[in-house]
Enzyme design. Structure first.
Site, PDB file in Angstrom:
ATOM      1  N   ASP A 258       0.839  -1.207   0.000  1.00  0.00           N
ATOM      2  CA  ASP A 258       0.000   0.000   0.000  1.00  0.00           C
ATOM      3  C   ASP A 258       0.873   1.255   0.000  1.00  0.00           C
ATOM      4  OD1 ASP A 258      -2.413   1.339  -0.129  1.00  0.00           O
ATOM      5  OD2 ASP A 258      -2.725   1.363   2.041  1.00  0.00           O
ATOM      6  N   LYS A 260       1.949   4.654  -1.080  1.00  0.00           N
ATOM      7  CA  LYS A 260       1.314   5.838  -1.672  1.00  0.00           C
ATOM      8  C   LYS A 260       1.720   7.043  -0.834  1.00  0.00           C
ATOM      9  CE  LYS A 260      -2.985   4.916   0.893  1.00  0.00           C
ATOM     10  NZ  LYS A 260      -4.445   4.699   0.785  1.00  0.00           N
ATOM     11  N   ASN A 263       0.855   7.325   2.847  1.00  0.00           N
ATOM     12  CA  ASN A 263       1.503   6.407   3.780  1.00  0.00           C
ATOM     13  C   ASN A 263       2.996   6.669   3.897  1.00  0.00           C
ATOM     14  OD1 ASN A 263      -0.901   5.185   4.374  1.00  0.00           O
ATOM     15  ND2 ASN A 263      -0.617   3.481   2.952  1.00  0.00           N
TER      16      ASN A 263
END
Length: 472
Positions: A258, A260, A263
């Site tokens: 995840d 991105k 994050n």
């Protein structure tokens, strides 16, 4: 109520017995010893003898400390089961049976903890994030014991058990906690504590006060202004730090899944750190995962096609991140999720003409739709990416020692500054609101964790990283 009354009765008996105790004078040391009977409070006294006293004392000493499980490869002390005495006393039974009287009472005792750690040990200051399962708060640890840079400012991620169970994400939440206990790296946010109440899970992490990369990318415009390129050099260090962090995860057998801008956090010095391991997974070299997870704009084609994926999917996401930093937006966008997925699977990447040939080359190799042809998928792994000509100017040893300084530093006023977090969060009431308690509580056993190195600050991450690479 009955248990509480029982406990009060036992305490009253104990107080009465103790009130009758007297300290004998030294001259009376040879006189007969008067025994006081506490069997109705602590249970029957076992037979003793001089020959048994030394062996029994050593046994009791061993029983006093729970077994510690060592994760040698990372020099970490993990959670261990609570020690249960073979013959519990009436007082022990009353205390244990009353442990659910309040929410914090369900927290397991850890070998490294001086006492129970729970929500009451932290003062909530502000909301700094919000997700599907709960909120992220800026908190201050009560007692000011030096954790989190010496002033007790930390981040507290709160997740509702009922929502996690309802969405069938129990394994993800447990994996996040497990993975965070194993990873120490200068560009990964450090876990300090984890604990639970009857209704929620809590992760206490370092508070990184520079804000999210997403905030700077779109609100501050440090990489682009109206999609006008500023500098590849500015993105190069961030990309290199992300590559270094992802490379470390892969060496530990972990896929983030995840990656991105939301994050990725930025610290006071402008360095970036990976966070949010809610979708991360431990995968060995020969295995693949078939889960459909991630944020669509950054998901690799093999995930969308349900062909099975491994660490190579992370390098696709790194390519998307780099493209976004250099151009101001991801390469594939659409308001309709299905059409967005079709674009990722079928369309060719259109490279911005303003970029250098080296940047074009790196993006093409990272954004290969066939994962077996993607840069980083070969036997050299991340070293293939690190040796790419676009990273020619990066000294990777100095980078991991945090000696390469980014040109941009966020405007930060103090350790508790939240100016770099979106006001839509910081303006929210800082309340850890009540939540429903799940009907079953066995899902999250062993969740509690206390970092074995609680004195580490953000400036000491390099030292801890060295310890992790060179275990005892």
């Amino acid at each position: 109520m009955v248990l509480t009354a029982q406990k009060k009765t036992l305490h009253s008996k104990l107080a009465l017995k103790l009130s009758k105790l007297t300290i004998p004078e030294s001259s009376s040391s040879t006189s007969a010893t008067v025994d006081f009977d506490f069997s109705d409070v602590f249970g029957p006294t076992p037979p003793s003898s001089s020959s048994q006293s030394s062996s029994s004392s050593s046994t009791l000493a061993a029983a006093a400390d729970p077994e510690i499980i060592h994760h040698r490869s990372h020099s970490f002390v993990g959670p261990s089961p609570r020690f249960a005495p073979s013959n519990p006393s009436p007082l022990d039974a009353a205390l244990d049976s009353d442990e659910n009287e309040d929410e914090i009472g369900v927290i397991e005792v850890e070998p490294e903890a001086a006492g129970k750690i729970g929500p009451g040990d932290f003062e909530i200051l502000r909301v700094v994030g919000k997700g599907a399962f709960g909120k992220v708060f800026q908190v201050r640890k009560k007692g000011r014991d030096g954790i989190g840079g010496g002033d007790g400012i930390l981040a507290m991620k709160v997740m509702r058990k009922e929502t996690i169970i309802k969405n069938n994400h129990v394994d993800y939440m447990k994996a996040e906690r497990d993975i965070l206990t194993k990873v120490v790296h200068p560009f990964i946010v450090q876990l300090r504590y984890s604990f639970q109440t009857k209704s929620k899970l809590y992760l206490i992490l370092d508070f990184i006060n520079g804000g999210h990369l997403f905030f700077h990318l779109y609100r501050q415009g440090i990489f682009s202004s109206g999609y006008v390129l500023v500098s590849e050099d500015q993105a190069r260090i961030y990309a290199a730090e992300i590559v270094a962090a992802v490379s470390h995860l892969h060496k530990c057998g972990i896929v983030h899944r995840d990656l991105k801008p939301e994050n990725i956090l930025m610290d006071t010095d402008g360095h970036v750190l990976l966070t949010d391991f809610g979708l991360a997974k431990e995968i060995d070299e020969s295995s693949r995962s078939n889960s459909m997870c991630g944020t669509t704009e950054y998901m690799a084609p093999e995930i969308l096609l349900s062909k099975g994926h491994n660490k190579d999917a992370d390098w696709w996401s790194v390519g998307i991140l780099l493209y976004e930093m250099l151009s101001g937006k991801p390469p594939f966008t659409h308001a309709n999720r299905k059409k967005l997925q079709e674009r990722i699977i079928n369309e060719k990447v259109k490279l911005p003409p303003r970029l250098t040939s080296e940047a074009h080359s790196l993006l093409k190799e990272l954004l290969q739709k066939d994962p077996s042809k993607r840069l980083g998928s070969g036997p050299r792994g991340a070293d293939e990416i690190k040796s790419h000509k676009w990273f020619r100017s990066i000294n990777w040893k100095k980078l991991e020692a945090r000696e390469l300084q980014p040109k941009f530093k966020p405007d930060v006023m103090g350790k508790d500054c939240t100016a770099n977090f979106d006001k839509c969060w910081t303006a929210m009431p800082p309340d850890d609101s009540p939540a429903a308690t799940p009907t079953t509580g066995e899902h999250f056993q062993g969740y509690t964790y206390v970092s074995p190195n609680p004195w580490l600050s953000s400036t000491g991450i390099e030292e801890s990283s060295t310890q992790a690479r060179n275990p005892l």
